[in-house]
Design a protein around this motif. Structure first.
Motif, mmCIF file in Angstrom:
data_model
loop_
_atom_site.group_PDB
_atom_site.id
_atom_site.type_symbol
_atom_site.label_atom_id
_atom_site.label_comp_id
_atom_site.label_asym_id
_atom_site.label_seq_id
_atom_site.Cartn_x
_atom_site.Cartn_y
_atom_site.Cartn_z
ATOM 1 N N THR A 62 27.904 8.556 -26.256
ATOM 2 C CA THR A 62 27.423 9.891 -26.877
ATOM 3 C C THR A 62 28.436 10.897 -27.285
ATOM 4 O O THR A 62 29.142 11.075 -26.296
ATOM 5 C CB THR A 62 26.106 10.225 -25.920
ATOM 6 N N VAL A 63 27.744 11.623 -27.925
ATOM 7 C CA VAL A 63 28.943 12.644 -28.321
ATOM 8 C C VAL A 63 28.404 13.984 -27.807
ATOM 9 O O VAL A 63 28.857 14.646 -26.527
ATOM 10 C CB VAL A 63 28.551 12.725 -29.653
ATOM 11 N N GLY A 64 27.455 14.541 -28.034
ATOM 12 C CA GLY A 64 26.678 15.892 -27.730
ATOM 13 C C GLY A 64 27.583 17.011 -28.507
ATOM 14 O O GLY A 64 28.631 17.112 -29.027
ATOM 15 N N HIS A 65 27.423 17.848 -27.557
ATOM 16 C CA HIS A 65 28.697 19.033 -27.740
ATOM 17 C C HIS A 65 29.820 19.086 -27.812
ATOM 18 O O HIS A 65 30.823 19.339 -28.924
ATOM 19 C CB HIS A 65 28.112 20.143 -26.263
ATOM 20 N N LYS A 66 30.609 17.639 -26.776
ATOM 21 C CA LYS A 66 31.901 17.933 -27.213
ATOM 22 C C LYS A 66 31.772 16.585 -26.134
ATOM 23 O O LYS A 66 31.265 16.295 -25.561
ATOM 24 C CB LYS A 66 32.454 18.368 -26.385
ATOM 25 N N ALA A 67 33.303 15.144 -27.127
ATOM 26 C CA ALA A 67 33.493 14.129 -26.609
ATOM 27 C C ALA A 67 35.165 14.251 -27.481
ATOM 28 O O ALA A 67 35.998 14.212 -27.557
ATOM 29 C CB ALA A 67 32.603 13.352 -27.532
ATOM 30 N N VAL A 68 35.618 14.674 -26.139
ATOM 31 C CA VAL A 68 37.231 14.157 -25.450
ATOM 32 C C VAL A 68 37.505 12.724 -25.573
ATOM 33 O O VAL A 68 37.218 12.043 -24.471
ATOM 34 C CB VAL A 68 37.446 15.042 -24.536
ATOM 35 N N CYS A 69 38.180 12.037 -26.537
ATOM 36 C CA CYS A 69 38.749 10.953 -26.584
ATOM 37 C C CYS A 69 40.341 10.195 -26.594
ATOM 38 O O CYS A 69 40.665 11.438 -27.343
ATOM 39 C CB CYS A 69 38.201 9.720 -27.861
#
Length: 410
Positions: free
Chosen positions: A371-378
């Motif tokens: 999931t991503v939502g508000h923010k995803a740090v990859c």
């Protein structure tokens, strides 16, 4: 079934991202006490002569916190304000000859520092299970009403489920009073929640981090979930301690203050997974944040700003379920930060980050996410590329990415 629509306050909560938790009270002055140990802590011990809540709030503001939560009453029952409904409060301590009010100083400091204001209240306290349930509900409502009417706008009310496992509250009445007194308030995790507990006190969010749930983790004392009826949109918050074991200040554990590397890692596991991080520091017996804890929090904020202040890449193009960030010239990239339009119906369940090699060739998958939502740090090993592509592999409805930023972080 009607659509689940997030409140605007819930979306604002996610934008806060980093919060500070302050465990401070009578237990600050009694070394070695633990939750529910039932040991006496005389009021004569409470005397924080140098109390400076502005030092607390300015420190955490510099660290990047956007909100702060003060323990107003912990399980021991001590009230950090002059409550009319208990003798066990600041009003009967030596501090300021009984004229002090920690809650007032804290709320005023939050506003002066531009922080959202949160108050923690433990529904349960020593001996509460032995009291008449109706009388205890009155006591509960009376104290909550003092907190919600005497200190201006309160943004966040933090209920701790610990100790309430076998106690019955008149939750409908309690919630109606709260909503009437502070209509825009967010309630943490209990009864009529707007946010939810991650289920541990270590600062690690799960993946996937689903936006909608029908049951909540309730307490460290039980693995039983608290059913909340219909599914609801509930953002996750991850609370954890700056020091290894103690929420309240201790003379004996300064050596356990978290390293900068650990704090940055926790950021990746919280904010980087679409959750909020709530970092606790216990103010000392003089009423100040300990120097080492405060310095480390500020160092953490500086490092996060350093890492994510200079993105590379330009523009964002959408083609079906793929989003592309191109570069003027091939460059090294090792992070992608994704932001999704937060939605309870339309959201990514699984995605991949692909990099196009220089000079030619098919894209290489460098990261697989949920999931991503508000923010995803990859984060991934450095890749020399001319283009980054994010592909939604599985979704509920039709997700939409608002932003994809790419970085090379040394």
């Amino acid at each position: 079934m009607s659509a689940i629509v997030p409140k605007k306050e819930q979306l604002e909560f996610l934008s806060w991202e980093i919060g500070a938790f302050f465990h401070f009270g009578i237990r600050t002055f009694y070394e070695g006490h633990k939750d529910w140990d039932m040991k006496e802590m005389p009021l004569s011990g409470f005397d924080p002569r140098g109390l400076d809540c502005q030092q607390w709030t300015e420190t955490v503001r510099k660290a990047g916190a956007r909100y702060a939560v003060l323990v107003c009453k912990h399980h021991d029952g001590f009230a950090n304000w002059p409550s009319r409904y208990t003798d066990y409060s600041v009003a009967n301590t030596p501090w300021k000859n009984g004229k002090g009010d920690v809650v007032r100083e804290f709320t005023e400091a939050c506003r002066a520092s531009g922080l959202k204001t949160g108050l923690y209240y433990s529904p349960a306290e020593f001996g509460s299970n032995a009291r008449d349930a109706k009388d205890y509900d009155e006591y509960f409502i009376n104290q909550i009403s003092e907190l919600l009417t005497g200190y201006g706008k309160i943004d966040y009310l933090w209920f701790d489920g610990c100790g309430s496992e076998n106690h019955q509250y008149d939750t409908g009445r309690i919630v109606s009073v709260i909503r009437r007194l502070q209509p825009g308030i967010l309630i943490f995790n209990m009864w009529d929640p707007d946010t939810r507990w991650v289920g541990n006190e270590s600062g690690y969010a799960h993946m996937p981090n689903l936006p909608v749930v029908g049951a909540l983790s309730f307490s460290v004392f039980t693995e039983t979930k608290d059913e909340i009826g219909a599914e609801r949109f509930l953002p996750v918050e991850c609370d954890f301690r700056m020091r290894r074991h103690n929420w309240f200040y201790s003379d004996r554990d300064e050596d356990t203050v978290k390293s900068l590397d650990e704090l940055v890692g926790i950021y990746y596991y919280t904010v980087g997974r679409g959750a909020n991080m709530l970092l606790n520091i216990g103010p000392d017996r003089n009423g100040l944040l300990p120097e080492k804890d405060a310095r480390r929090f500020i160092e953490f904020g500086e490092e996060i700003r350093r890492r994510f202040s200079d993105p590379v890449g330009e523009g964002l193009e959408k083609n079906g379920n793929a989003y592309t960030v191109a570069f003027k010239e091939p460059t090294l990239v090792n992070h992608a930060v994704l932001r999704e339009k937060v939605d309870a119906v339309n959201y990514a369940k699984r995605f991949s980050v692909k990099a196009y090699p220089y000079e030619y060739g098919e894209p290489v998958t460098v990261y697989l996410g949920g999931t991503v939502g508000h923010k995803a740090v990859c984060q991934f090993p450095a890749f020399f590329t001319k283009k980054i592509e994010v592909v939604v592999e599985e979704a509920a409805g039709e997700p939409r990415f608002d932003e994809i930023l790419t970085y090379f972080i040394k």
